[in-house]
Every structure is written in structure tokens, then in C-alpha cells.
Design a protein around this motif. Structure first.
Motif, short mmCIF file in Angstrom:
data_model
loop_
_atom_site.label_atom_id
_atom_site.label_comp_id
_atom_site.label_asym_id
_atom_site.label_seq_id
_atom_site.Cartn_x
_atom_site.Cartn_y
_atom_site.Cartn_z
N LEU B 412 17.84 44.68 3.93
CA LEU B 412 18.43 44.07 5.13
C LEU B 412 19.32 45.03 5.91
O LEU B 412 19.78 44.70 7.00
CB LEU B 412 19.25 42.84 4.73
CG LEU B 412 18.41 41.70 4.15
CD1 LEU B 412 19.31 40.60 3.62
CD2 LEU B 412 17.44 41.15 5.18
N ASN B 414 21.08 47.29 8.36
CA ASN B 414 20.85 47.53 9.79
C ASN B 414 19.76 46.66 10.42
O ASN B 414 19.10 47.08 11.35
CB ASN B 414 20.54 49.02 10.04
CG ASN B 414 21.83 49.82 10.21
OD1 ASN B 414 22.92 49.24 10.17
ND2 ASN B 414 21.71 51.10 10.42
N THR B 415 19.61 45.44 9.88
CA THR B 415 18.73 44.50 10.58
C THR B 415 19.60 43.46 11.27
O THR B 415 20.83 43.47 11.15
CB THR B 415 17.81 43.75 9.61
OG1 THR B 415 18.64 42.92 8.78
CG2 THR B 415 17.00 44.69 8.75
N TYR B 416 18.95 42.54 12.00
CA TYR B 416 19.69 41.47 12.66
C TYR B 416 20.35 40.53 11.66
O TYR B 416 21.25 39.78 12.02
CB TYR B 416 18.80 40.73 13.65
CG TYR B 416 19.09 41.22 15.05
CD1 TYR B 416 18.57 42.42 15.49
CD2 TYR B 416 19.94 40.51 15.90
CE1 TYR B 416 18.88 42.92 16.74
CE2 TYR B 416 20.26 41.00 17.14
CZ TYR B 416 19.74 42.20 17.56
OH TYR B 416 20.07 42.69 18.79
N GLY B 477 16.36 38.95 11.45
CA GLY B 477 16.63 40.04 10.51
C GLY B 477 15.65 40.00 9.34
O GLY B 477 15.12 41.03 8.92
N GLY B 480 12.51 41.47 10.10
CA GLY B 480 12.46 42.92 10.25
C GLY B 480 12.98 43.48 11.56
O GLY B 480 12.84 44.67 11.82
N THR B 482 15.40 45.25 13.79
CA THR B 482 16.55 46.11 13.50
C THR B 482 17.60 45.97 14.59
O THR B 482 17.30 45.62 15.72
CB THR B 482 16.12 47.58 13.39
OG1 THR B 482 15.42 47.91 14.58
CG2 THR B 482 15.24 47.80 12.19
N ARG B 483 18.84 46.29 14.19
CA ARG B 483 19.93 46.22 15.17
C ARG B 483 19.78 47.37 16.17
O ARG B 483 19.06 48.33 15.93
CB ARG B 483 21.28 46.28 14.46
CG ARG B 483 21.66 47.65 13.99
CD ARG B 483 22.82 47.67 13.03
NE ARG B 483 24.11 47.39 13.64
CZ ARG B 483 25.28 47.77 13.12
NH1 ARG B 483 25.30 48.45 11.97
NH2 ARG B 483 26.41 47.48 13.69
#
Lengths: 205, 659
Positions: B412, B414-416, B477, B480, B482-483
């Protein structure tokens, strides 16, 4: 501001603590020293990591000059003693002796800075700049931050000498002199770590 | 035309600041400036502004200035957020360019943490703490003004980057090598490092100030274990600031040495290690999370007892858990970069230390609930934010425990999911707490209440908007996304959730608009607080008139137990706060000073000069700083004498003088 200062016989606390307001400021200064300890701790941590990554250049055996560093150590340790004497005389209201020992402290401090500056200039002339490596960046920044602190302390004490000359020893000037002495002792402690970790450690380790 | 003019214009206004949004901001800034200057000149208010506000050292006025700045920054950070959400509303929208998107998410994060949350916290510290502990001011009033002006000029320096020279664009954490000079030569990152450096000094001073205020200036009888919980959380927050900001200062300073003077701390060549920056940054950054959330815990610990008419459940457990959180928060920073690859043993240690924090936090949640249990609850706006906080923060905390599980974090990172998690704690914890505190103490600060009905509208828009925004982001997130993603194509299955999230963001924006309307409307029509105790409060600040006079207490109260004001009311001793004329003596109060303003200005000029490497401007700023410090050193007239007669007159006008 003119504040009543109790006569010496009536005093139970040292001069700089006699007034609540000034005593609170001394507490604040200790808190400031906490932040400064952490500034140096962070710089030491950078240095400790980068010191192991010198890659042979510069050569520790020729880069760390133990002689001048030892001279600096003796100067700064002596100045810690003289500033202690200045405070001792301040508490006895002996302005002349206090001023003399404070001036002695500053002369020792200025000599320390001069030796350090000469070392740095020598390093740069030998071609060692902080651009060259992370190790040199950390070295110059750690030692230089300490040197800048000492320089700032000297300037601060000079303004204090003027204030004492103009106003004499009052609760306010006494507190300022005392916090200056705390600052000066603190820089001495930091230097002991620099001498042990950077100079002795660099040469031996 | 002299040759330097085109150079100057190109440096200050490169193409990156001549995009439509920036031009729009330019027009708005100039228009607002013209309006303010015109109004002040027309009303002949310049002298008033200077004497009453810009040079003040009164903690209550400094609180108001922090508050105004924080609301303005909330607007700026919120507009940044809406620009991002607009760009993500639908697949392949190019509302703003990828470069501008980088700048906007950078400034959004930086502003919300450093220039919105921090000043809003300091606004409440300043407004409440001296009144709550029975003090006449903070320990160092002039330094308090220095803190404010360093913050204000730091914020100004950061904000002008948008229209002069170009914004920072490496995220709010400013990791190298994204910030390395070779890869990011513009002035943007200089702005970031310098603005945070300057405001960080101010924050450190605030920490020292409130630590000493609480340790040394409590009313007689107020032992540490009789302090209101908000004073406890302020104490712990100040200690966290003291220990967390120096590593940040070093991280920022060494980055500046890299960028401005070609040192090699974090460069990819010359043996530099970017990870050392990341370590130092999070050595600050994780305690910072608790710096912003502990005050919210303190606010709820005041709001819940007041609106449940019960003493706080488990006071001692609350104190112990705050202190435990303070200590534990130093042992968790590596959980921000498990994926660095420090190895399983290191990661497990930091994963476990992170999970440990859930225990004291859980204690606090239960204690608030038990305080409400059996109480006579009034559903005011401050209480609504508290009730919204509990489930929201619990979800934020639980997802935090999920992320502390190292293998899960690898998926997870750096994902939403992460984005949703930290907004869940920062908005659900900090922002809900600060809004609760703002509604609660507003009458004490300004002498009138904010309208409850409008406040409830703002609350529901903000609360529901929050969940509509961030609920879907957990799912995104997991799928998948990403931020810091600028845009995404159709066909990934993300578009419906993103659209819902954007709708929620606009709902929160609407909540903000209603909040501002609520403030403006209540200035004119809000219920005036004539008693000084509109909520039937429990702590000492409610024993004072609203707003409190400059000297706060004509006579310092003596405290014999917790909830001192409630106890006085219960014993029918409310007249104890009234004073007989002969009990009033003359006071020494801190005198206004222009030094803090000029010190801040000096730092601003220094920062601006360094940003563009215009050394002579930087030198000018440095001279200003040293001049202001000399001024402070030689200024012995920092107190003013207030005659007993004047205090008697003020107390009589407030109707608080015994005949």
C-alpha cells in the motif's frame, strides 16, 4: 527598568535567580539549550554516517591536525574556567573582577576561533572543499557550526560588557551574564565531543 | 531599457508563473491588496493597525492574528486541493498541466501542515493557555510576537513562490534527489527550505515559550495533576516541538547548503546519501503528527466534560496516555519508509512501536466515551465535531495499524490508501478538534458566540464531505492508484470512485464557505457573551469576562482542585473572582514592541535574497536581523506600569468590582 535588588545579606538565592521574572528566563534559556543540543546531535549523526565513507580521500592521518585541535581544546576548557570565575565575582558584586575575567574568556574564545579559521583555510588551500564529498560537508558543517556559535557568543558577550558598563550589575544584566556563561559552558561540552569523535576518532578510528 | 531589466523580469516571472491560474492569483492578490490599503487609508486606520496589532505582545491579540493567517492559509490549501480533485474528477482531464499539478500537491501539503494546522494550534494555545492556568501572559511575551512574525513572514515567503519565481514541486517532504540542484535548478525548492527554516525557528520559540509558561507560571495551588487536560496536551506538544524541530532545522539547513553553496550532503555523486535527509525529516515528521493531534485531544478533553456536565473520566489515565504518546512518537519514524529496505528486524521494530501507540490512543477514546456515559449531553457544534471525531479517528487509527504491518505496507506504500489514511487522522483528528475548539473558545476570544444553526450546516457539509472524499480513496488505493498521480486513462476502473471523491471535496469546500459566512454573520448578529461563561464551563478561563482584559486577572485566583471554576460555582463562590478595590495593586505589563515585526521582515528579506542568490539583498536582510537583535538586547523598557486606579476603572466597567 530599575528593580529593587535585595541586599546581599538578605539574599538566599544567587543574584541572577533573585527575581522571579529573571529566574523564568533562565528556565527558558535551558530549554533553548535543549534545542541546541539536538541541533548538534543531528549534525553528529550526519557526521557519524559519512565518516565511514571517506574512501581514502582525504587521508585521515594528514587531514586531522591533532596539535592545533589540542590547543583549541585547552583554550576552550580554560575559557570555561574563566567564565566561571566571572560569574563567581558577579555574585559578589565585584564588577571590575567580573569584567576582567569575562574579557579573558573572550580573548581565549577569539584565539580558539582564529586557530579554527586557520585550519579551515589550510584545508581549503590543500584542495579540500565541502563540495568534494559528503564527509567533508559534514565535517565543515559540524565543526563550523560550533565555531559560528563561539563567534556569536563572543559578539553577545561584547554587547553584555557594554550593557554592564552602562547599567552596572542589575537583576537583568546578572541574568544575561549568567545565561551567557551557560551558553559558553555548553559550547565547551560540545567541543569535547567534537575533539573526541572527530579529531581523536578520525585519527585513531 | 537597462540590460538587467529583462533578466530581472525573466527571473521573477518565468513562464511557469504566467499560466492562467497564476495570472488569476496575481489579479486576486493585487485586488485584495488595493482594497485593504484603500480601506485602511480611508478609515485612517494605519496607526491603529500598527499600535494595536502589528506591534502587540498581548497573547490574546497574537492569537487573533494567528487565527486570521490560518484561515487564509486554509483557503489557499483548500483551493490547491480542489484544483487537484478537479484534475482527477474524470479520466484524462488536463485541467492543469503535470508540472503545475506537482507544484499544487507540494504547496497543498506544506501549507496545510506548516501554515494552517500549526498556526491554528498556536492561536488556541495563545488564546486559552494563560487564562486557563491563571497567568497574566505567557513567559516571554516579546518572543511570542517574534514567533508569530517569523511564522507570518515565512508563510508570506512560501506563498509568493506561486506568483514570483515558481513554486516548489518536490512534494511536501522535499526528498532529494528531487530537490538536488542539478535536477531542480529553479528557485521553488529554495523557497520551500527557507520558508520552513524561518517559520521553524518561530515554532521552536513557541514550544519553549509554552513549556516555560506552563511549568513556571501556573496559579497558586494548580499542581500539575490539577491542570486542565488542554494544558497537559499543550505541555506535551511543546516538549515534542522542542525535540522534533531541531532535526528538521538541520535537514533544511543542510539541504540549503547543498543547493546554495554546493555542499554534498544529499547529492547522488560525491558520497551523499539522500536517505539521510529522509531519516532526519521523519525524525521531525513523525513527532509532528502528534504535535498537531495532541492539542486536538486536549480540546476534546475540555469540550466533552463541559457539554456532558461531568468531570473527565479517568483524568490520570488521560495524562499518562498523553505522555506515553509523546514518548512513543519518537520511536516510529522509520515506518514512513519501510520500503527503503532497512531489513526485516528494523522494520519489525518500527512496525511494533507504531502499533503500540494505538494503546494509549484507545485509552483516550474510551475515556471520552465514558465521560459522556450518563452525562447530560448538549449537542452543540463543538460537541458535534467531537462525536464526528470518534468514529473518524478510529478508522484513521485502524488503517494506521494496517499500514504499520510491514508486508501490507509494501503493497500500500504511496497509494491512495495512504492518502486516505493520513487525511483521516489529520482532518478527522486535528481539523475536527481545532474546529471544535474554535467554536468552543470563540466567545472567549471575541465576546460573541458563532451562530449554532449555521455552524451545524458547516459541520454536516464538512463531515459528510470528508467521508465522501476519502472513503472512496481507500478503495482506489486498494485498486492500485498511486499518490501524486496527475491523471489516469479510462479503463482502469477508477473513474467512478474518483468522481465521487471530487464531489465530496467540493462539499468540504462548501462547508468552508458556510464557516466563513458564519463568522462574518456572527460578528454582526451573533449572541453577545455578557457573562463570560456561555457554556457553563469548568476551567478558569470561563471565570473571566469575554474577551478578557489586557492583564487577564485583576487578582490571580487560588486553585484547590481540578475544574477550579466548576468547583467555585458548585460551592456558590463565584463572587470569589470579584475583587475588592483595595485588593487591586498596580501591575507591570509587557510593553508593545516593533522589534519582532522588523526581525521577521529581516528574515523575509534574507530568505528572498537567498532564494534568488542575490547576495546583496540577503546581506541587507542579515543586517536587519542583527540590528533587530541588538535592539532587543539594549531595550530595557520592555515593561509598562499600569496604575491600580486604571485597573479598578476597567474592573468596575466590567461589573466585577465588589462595592
Amino acid at each position: 527598568m530599575s528593580q529593587a535588588w535585595p541586599e546581599m545579606e538578605e539574599q538566599t538565592l544567587p543574584a541572577e535567580f533573585a527575581h522571579e521574572e529573571e529566574s523564568i528566563k533562565i528556565t527558558g534559556f535551558w530549554m533553548f539549550l535543549v534545542t541546541d543540543v539536538l541541533i548538534f546531535a543531528s549534525l553528529f549523526s550526519l557526521y557519524a554516517v559519512y565518516a565511514g565513507r571517506m574512501g581514502g580521500e582525504p587521508n585521515p592521518a594528514t587531514f586531522f591536525h591533532l596539535g592545533p585541535a589540542l590547543a583549541e581544546t585547552l583554550l576552550l576548557l580554560t575559557s570555561s574556567f574563566t567564565v566561571g570565575l566571572a560569574i563567581w565575582f558577579m555574585r559578589r558584586r565585584q564588577v571590575g573582577a567580573m569584567t576582567a575575567w569575562l574579557v579573558a574568556t573572550l580573548v581565549l574564545g577569539a584565539t580558539f576561533v582564529a586557530i579554527e579559521a586557520r585550519e579551515f583555510l589550510g584545508d581549503i588551500q590543500s584542495g579540500y572543499t565541502w563540495h568534494q564529498s559528503a564527509f567533508l560537508s559534514a565535517f565543515f558543517t559540524l565543526v563550523g557550526t560550533h565555531g559560528a556559535h563561539v563567534t556569536f557568543g563572543i559578539l553577545m558577550a561584547l554587547t553584555l560588557l557594554i550593557q554592564v558598563a552602562r547599567r552596572g550589575l542589575t537583576p537583568v544584566t546578572a541574568r544575561k551574564l549568567y545565561t551567557f556563561s551557560l551558553y559558553w559552558h555548553f559550547l565547551d561540552v560540545v567541543w569535547i565531543f567534537i575533539y573526541s569523535v572527530v579529531y581523536l576518532g578520525g585519527r585513531l578510528g | 531599457m537597462p540590460a538587467f531589466v529583462p533578466y530581472l523580469l525573466h527571473t521573477l516571472f518565468p513562464p511557469t508563473v504566467l499560466r492562467p491560474t497564476e495570472i488569476g492569483a496575481d489579479v486576486l492578490i493585487v485586488a485584495t491588496g488595493v482594497i485593504i490599503v484603500t480601506v485602511l487609508t480611508r478609515q485612517k486606520k494605519w496607526g491603529w493597525l500598527w499600535r494595536e496589532w502589528l506591534t502587540t505582545v498581548d497573547h490574546k491579540r497574537i492569537a487573533v492574528m494567528y487565527l486570521i493567517a490560518a484561515i487564509a492559509m486554509l483557503f489557499r490549501g483548500g483551493v490547491d486541493a480542489l484544483m487537484m480533485r478537479t484534475n482527477l474528477a474524470l479520466p484524462s482531464v488536463h485541467f492543469i498541466s503535470a508540472e503545475e499539478y506537482n507544484e499544487v500537491f507540494t504547496t497543498h501539503g506544506t501549507i496545510m501542515i506548516f501554515f494552517m494546522a500549526m498556526p491554528l494550534i498556536f492561536a488556541l494555545f495563545n488564546a486559552v493557555i494563560p487564562l486557563m492556568i491563571g497567568a497574566r501572559d505567557v513567559a516571554f511575551p516579546r518572543l511570542n510576537a517574534v514567533s508569530f512574525w517569523l511564522f507570518a513572514f515565512g508563510a508570506l515567503l512560501f506563498n509568493i513562490s506561486f506568483v514570483v519565481g515558481g513554486s516548489p514541486n518536490a512534494g511536501w517532504t522535499a526528498y532529494p534527489p528531487l530537490t538536488e540542484l542539478a535536477f531542480n535548478p529553479g528557485p521553488g525548492e529554495n523557497y520551500y527550505f527557507l520558508a520552513l527554516f524561518i517559520s521553524g525557528i518561530g515554532t521552536t520559540i513557541t514550544g519553549i515559550n509554552f513549556l516555560v509558561t506552563i511549568l513556571r507560571m501556573r496559579a497558586p495551588g494548580m499542581t500539575l495533576m490539577r491542570m486542565p487536560l488542554f494544558a497537559w496536551t499543550t505541555l506535551c506538544t511543546s516538549a515534542l516541538i522542542l525535540f522534533a524541530f531541531p532535526p528538521l532545522t538541520v535537514a533544511l539547513g543542510t539541504s540549503l547548503l547543498d543547493r546554495l553553496f554546493h555542499a554534498s550532503f544529499y547529492t547522488l555523486g560525491h558520497g551523499g546519501m539522500p536517505m539521510m535527509y529522509v531519516n532526519l525529516f521523519w525524525l521531525f515528521g513523525h513527532p509532528e503528527v502528534y504535535i498537531v493531534v495532541l492539542p486536538a485531544f486536549g480540546i476534546f478533553s475540555e469540550v466533552v466534560p463541559t457539554f456532558s456536565r461531568k468531570p473527565l473520566f479517568g483524568y490520570t489515565a488521560m495524562v499518562v496516555s498523553v505522555v506515553a504518546i509523546m514518548v512513543l512518537s519518537y520511536g516510529t519514524w522509520v515506518h514512513h519508509f519501510f520500503t527503503m529496505g532497512a531489513g526485516p528486524s528494523v522494520n519489525v521494530f518500527f512496525g511494533l512501536s507504531t502499533m503500540l501507540i494505538a494503546i494509549p490512543t484507545g485509552v483516550k477514546i474510551f475515556n471520552w466515551i465514558f465521560t459522556m456515559w450518563g452525562g447530560r449531553i448538549r449537542l452543540t457544534v463543538p460537541m458535534l465535531y467531537q462525536l464526528a471525531f470518534i468514529p473518524t479517528f478510529v478508522v484513521g487509527g485502524a488503517t494506521g495499524v494496517l499500514l504499520a504491518t510491514v508486508p501490507v505496507d509494501y503493497q500500500l506504500h504511496n497509494t491512495y490508501f495512504l492518502v486516505a489514511h493520513f487525511h483521516n487522522t489529520l482532518i478527522g483528528g486535528t481539523v475536527f478538534g481545532l474546529l471544535s475548539g474554535l467554536y468552543y473558545w470563540w466567545p472567549k476570544m471575541f465576546g460573541y458566540k458563532l451562530d449554532e444553526r449555521q455552524g451545524k450546516w458547516a459541520f454536516w457539509l464538512f463531515f459528510l464531505g470528508f467521508w465522501v472524499t476519502f472513503g472512496p480513496q481507500y478503495l482506489l488505493g486498494l485498486e492500485g492508484m498511486t499518490r501524486r498521480l496527475w491523471t489516469y486513462p479510462l479503463g482502469l476502473g477508477w473513474h467512478a470512485l474518483n468522481l465521487i471523491s471530487t464531489i465530496g471535496a467540493y462539499g468540504m469546500g462548501a462547508g468552508f464557505v458556510v464557516l466563513v459566512y458564519n463568522v462574518v454573520w456572527s460578528m454582526q448578529h451573533g449572541e453577545r457573551d455578557l457573562t463570560g461563561d456561555p457554556w457553563d464551563g469548568r476551567t478558569l478561563e470561563w471565570s473571566l469576562p469575554s474577551p478578557a482584559p489586557e492583564y487577564n486577572f485583576a487578582r490571580i485566583p487560588v486553585v484547590t482542585e481540578r475544574d477550579a471554576w466548576w468547583a467555585m460555582k458548585a460551592r456558590g463562590e463565584t463572587t470569589a473572582v470579584r475583587v475588592r478595590p483595595d485588593e487591586i495593586s498596580a501591575l507591570e505589563l509587557p510593553r508593545n514592541s516593533a522589534m519582532p515585526f522588523f526581525l521577521g521582515l529581516g528574515f523575509f528579506v534574507l530568505g528572498f535574497g537567498l532564494t534568488f542568490r542575490w547576495w546583496w539583498i540577503a546581506g541587507l536582510g542579515l543586517a536587519g536581523i542583527l540590528g533587530a537583535m541588538l535592539w532587543a538586547g539594549f531595550d530595557y523598557e520592555d515593561r509598562k506600569h499600569v496604575h491600580a486606579e486604571e485597573i479598578r476603572r476597567i474592573e468596575a466597567a466590567l461589573g466585577r468590582l465588589e462595592a
